[in-house]
Design a protein around this motif. Structure first.
Motif, short mmCIF file in Angstrom:
data_model
loop_
_atom_site.label_atom_id
_atom_site.label_comp_id
_atom_site.label_asym_id
_atom_site.label_seq_id
_atom_site.Cartn_x
_atom_site.Cartn_y
_atom_site.Cartn_z
N GLY A 4 19.80 -40.90 -58.80
CA GLY A 4 19.19 -39.88 -58.24
C GLY A 4 19.05 -38.81 -59.31
O GLY A 4 19.95 -38.57 -59.99
N ALA A 5 18.04 -38.12 -59.24
CA ALA A 5 17.98 -36.97 -60.01
C ALA A 5 16.93 -36.09 -59.42
O ALA A 5 16.31 -36.18 -58.59
CB ALA A 5 17.20 -37.41 -61.64
N ARG A 6 17.05 -34.64 -60.12
CA ARG A 6 16.04 -33.75 -59.51
C ARG A 6 14.33 -34.14 -59.86
O ARG A 6 14.01 -34.13 -58.83
CB ARG A 6 16.23 -32.31 -60.38
N SER A 7 14.41 -34.67 -60.93
CA SER A 7 13.02 -35.07 -61.45
C SER A 7 12.96 -36.30 -62.35
O SER A 7 13.88 -36.74 -62.86
CB SER A 7 12.22 -33.88 -62.06
N THR A 67 19.59 -54.14 -60.19
CA THR A 67 18.44 -53.81 -59.55
C THR A 67 18.46 -52.08 -59.87
O THR A 67 19.30 -51.55 -59.24
CB THR A 67 17.71 -54.27 -58.28
N VAL A 68 17.43 -51.76 -60.31
CA VAL A 68 17.43 -50.02 -60.27
C VAL A 68 16.83 -49.43 -59.13
O VAL A 68 15.58 -50.10 -59.06
CB VAL A 68 16.81 -49.51 -61.59
N HIS A 69 17.31 -48.37 -58.37
CA HIS A 69 16.45 -47.93 -57.57
C HIS A 69 16.45 -46.30 -57.86
O HIS A 69 17.56 -45.86 -57.69
CB HIS A 69 17.12 -48.01 -56.12
N VAL A 70 15.37 -45.77 -58.09
CA VAL A 70 15.23 -44.41 -58.58
C VAL A 70 14.97 -43.54 -57.50
O VAL A 70 13.90 -43.81 -56.32
CB VAL A 70 14.40 -44.28 -59.68
N SER A 71 15.45 -42.20 -57.46
CA SER A 71 15.01 -41.25 -56.47
C SER A 71 15.12 -39.98 -57.32
O SER A 71 15.81 -39.66 -57.77
CB SER A 71 15.91 -41.31 -54.87
N THR A 72 14.14 -39.29 -56.70
CA THR A 72 13.99 -37.92 -57.19
C THR A 72 13.68 -36.98 -56.26
O THR A 72 13.10 -37.19 -55.19
CB THR A 72 12.82 -37.78 -58.38
N ASP A 73 14.40 -35.83 -56.37
CA ASP A 73 14.07 -34.52 -55.30
C ASP A 73 12.72 -34.33 -55.43
O ASP A 73 12.26 -34.02 -53.97
CB ASP A 73 15.08 -33.25 -55.66
N ASP A 74 12.18 -34.24 -56.26
CA ASP A 74 10.65 -33.75 -56.29
C ASP A 74 9.56 -34.78 -56.17
O ASP A 74 8.36 -34.46 -56.13
CB ASP A 74 10.40 -32.88 -57.46
N TYR A 120 16.62 -37.83 -51.06
CA TYR A 120 17.99 -38.09 -51.56
C TYR A 120 18.12 -39.29 -51.90
O TYR A 120 17.72 -40.53 -51.26
CB TYR A 120 19.09 -37.50 -50.54
N ASN A 121 18.94 -39.66 -52.89
CA ASN A 121 19.44 -41.16 -53.16
C ASN A 121 20.25 -41.84 -52.06
O ASN A 121 20.14 -42.92 -51.83
CB ASN A 121 20.37 -41.10 -54.49
N THR A 122 20.68 -41.02 -51.10
CA THR A 122 21.72 -41.62 -50.01
C THR A 122 20.53 -42.14 -48.92
O THR A 122 21.18 -43.11 -48.21
CB THR A 122 22.31 -40.31 -49.29
N GLN A 123 19.49 -41.57 -49.06
CA GLN A 123 18.50 -42.46 -48.14
C GLN A 123 18.15 -43.70 -48.70
O GLN A 123 17.87 -44.69 -47.74
CB GLN A 123 17.26 -41.39 -48.00
#
Lengths: 268, 314
Positions: free
Chosen positions: A134-137, A154-161, A169-172
């Motif tokens: 997870g990251a902001r952007s 396996t990579v799962h990326v999540s970004t706030d924006d 959120y990465n928790t989702q």
């Protein structure tokens, strides 16, 4: 018996990898035999010495991924290849997993660095790794390529924006993976509230959880008392940073407050 | 099973091992944990009348032979101290020694006044820290007149503040020509007991790759195994002059045999700090067991029987 040596050793920086505008990885030609999840103290003479998690120790070289967020880390960013940095450690507990386990790693921001080291070792044990970064952007997502290059990760990326991967959120993302079933353990490094949410989600899904607790530290070896937590009264540098969730739950301040260099409390 | 309990200045300690000031003593829960690990009592980090900033890191380091520190006595002030004391009290009845420090003379008076209101049974006066010299000059423990003056001041502030029953222990420095004359002077001024000794030196560590001092403060107090040679000698000398003086023997103690030796020199309580570096926070329980085993092997039923024992032979 382990030789007791808690004096900094100055080593030359061999390579500096620019990860993004805020983050650099420093490579030194020196190994302390650190394990994933452990930390070292990095020293810049006449400035300060701070705890930094180990981003890699392959037995001959070590990597430290440092975000420029304060006076010390900004000074780190001013260093060049060939400059010295003092290192002592390794300190604390490590991440471990069972052979062939299906695991999820939950990284918030700079937490990707120590978790990459763990993923690197876990896949050697036949683990199947779901790595949630997870990251902001998008520009602040760390270690994505290196994680993708690992077999069975396996990579799962999540970004706030929402500029890359999951928007939110990465928790989702973790929740979706837990809902799909099969995850045996969750390992979280990042902001404390994220780790709290991640560990609670893991527990609710019947998975084990391990988090990396961060507290103000001076010595790193259980003498100064700065990182002692309420509830257990134990120093994080000895009992952690990596702790199983059932131990973390005994820490009264986890997810609520932390202490500064004076021992004063600050709420998260 | 030997009886390891000691009555020190009217306070009962389950065993003579106390956490020395400056180690693991920042929070109430942290100090209560030291009791769980087997200590008979704890000493707080030095408390100031106002918030005091310590030195930047590196502040402490060591190897299997030696240890050095210059933390600079950081503290958040009396309000936090009272809060931590309450947490400690909620968890254990084991004695807590309140260590206080003050910089200049009036600072000692101020903290004595504040700590008097916290119901202390034993107050330990730190006039011997070698690491705040740049701020406050030479430690008062290096001067016969100043050590007496500060002892008198603290005694009177404790009395005025409602802590007339509190006993006063003064922690002395080994970095003096004659520690016995300093002990004489603080006892004359009203000290009920002595803690000997604070760290030695100060010393220095240089990083040879960068030609830089490693401690941020350049110099730091030396502790560890070899300090026992000095602490035992100085406790012996103080005890030789002051026969029944209650003494906390501190410096280089990390095994049961070390502790027995220090008690034979004349200490009633044993302070341990650097031992946590050598053997972890569980060191208190380990040392207590080693003392007990030694007593059993040597037919000692009460640990207090060995206090000052060497003096009968010298």
């Amino acid at each position: 018996m382990q030789i007791l040596n808690r004096v900094p050793k100055s080593v030359k920086i061999k390579e500096i990898i620019v990860e993004n505008d805020m983050v650099k990885t420093f490579v030194v030609d020196f190994s302390l035999g650190a394990r994933p999840g452990q930390f070292v103290m990095l020293w810049i003479p006449r400035l300060d010495e701070k705890p930094i998690s180990v981003a890699m120790d392959n037995g001959s070289e070590m990597h430290f991924t440092v975000a420029a967020v304060g006076p010390f880390s900004n000074a780190m960013h001013e260093l060049s290849v060939g400059d010295f940095v003092g290192v002592r450690g390794p300190f604390g507990t490590e991440f471990e997993c069972d052979e062939g386990a299906h695991i999820a790693l939950l990284a918030g921001g700079y937490g990707a660095a120590p978790l990459y080291f763990f993923a690197h070792e876990a896949v050697k044990k036949g683990a199947k790794v779901e790595f949630i970064v997870g990251a902001r952007s998008a520009d602040l997502v760390l270690y994505e390529e290196r994680i993708s290059a690992l077999d069975c990760a396996t990579v799962h990326v999540s970004t706030d924006d929402g500029s890359k991967g999951h928007h939110g959120y990465n928790t989702q993302v973790l929740q979706e993976l837990l809902d799909a079933g099969g995850i045996e353990a969750v390992y979280a490094v990042g902001p404390e509230i994220m780790m709290l949410k991640g560990a609670e989600a893991a527990e609710a899904a019947g998975a084990k959880a391990f988090v990396s607790v961060e507290r103000y530290m001076k010595c790193g070896f259980g003498v100064c008392g700065n990182c002692v937590v309420d509830g257990t009264g134990d120093p994080v540098c000895l009992k952690g940073p990596v702790m199983p969730w059932e131990e973390v739950k005994k820490i009264e301040d986890f997810g609520k407050y932390h202490r500064d260099e004076f021992g004063k409390k600050h709420n998260f | 099973m030997a009886d390891l309990s000691v009555e020190f200045l009217g306070v009962k300690f389950e065993n003579p091992l106390v956490l020395a000031s400056g180690i693991l003593g920042i929070t109430g829960d942290g100090m209560a944990r030291v009791i769980e690990h087997g200590a008979g009592g704890v000493t707080t980090k030095s408390l100031w009348a106002k918030e005091h900033k310590g030195h930047p890191n590196p502040t402490m380091m060591g190897n299997e032979h030696w240890f050095i520190n210059a933390v600079g006595i950081p503290d958040a002030g009396p309000e936090k101290a009272a809060e931590e004391l309450a947490r400690y009290r909620a968890k254990t009845d084991a004695p807590m020694i309140f260590n206080i420090v003050g910089g200049m003379m009036e600072g000692f008076g101020e903290i004595a006044e504040k700590v008097a209101g916290m119901g202390p049974k034993i107050v330990e006066l730190n006039i011997s820290c070698p690491n705040v010299k740049d701020e406050f000059g030479k430690p008062m423990a290096c001067s016969i007149s100043k050590s007496a003056e500060v002892t008198r001041l603290v005694r009177s502030k404790l009395d005025e503040g409602g802590a007339a029953d509190a006993k006063l222990v003064v922690k002395l420095s080994p970095n003096v020509e004659n520690i016995v004359t300093i002990a004489d002077s603080v006892i004359e001024a009203g000290a009920d007991g002595i803690c000997a000794i604070n760290t030695l030196g100060p010393g220095m560590v240089i990083d040879i790759e960068t030609a830089q001092p490693v401690l941020h403060n350049k110099f730091g107090g030396i502790s560890g195994h070899m300090l026992k040679l000095l602490s035992v000698a100085l406790v012996y000398q103080i005890r030789a002059k002051h026969k029944d003086l209650p003494i906390i023997g501190t410096g280089g103690i990390s095994t049961g045999r070390d502790a027995i030796e220090m008690m034979m020199a004349g200490a009633s309580l044993i302070g341990m700090g650097t031992a946590v570096h050598f053997r972890g926070p569980e060191v208190f329980g380990k040392v207590a067991k080693e003392m007990n085993d030694w007593c059993d092997e040597n037919g000692v039923e009460k640990i207090t029987d060995i206090i000052g024992k060497v003096h009968a032979n010298t």
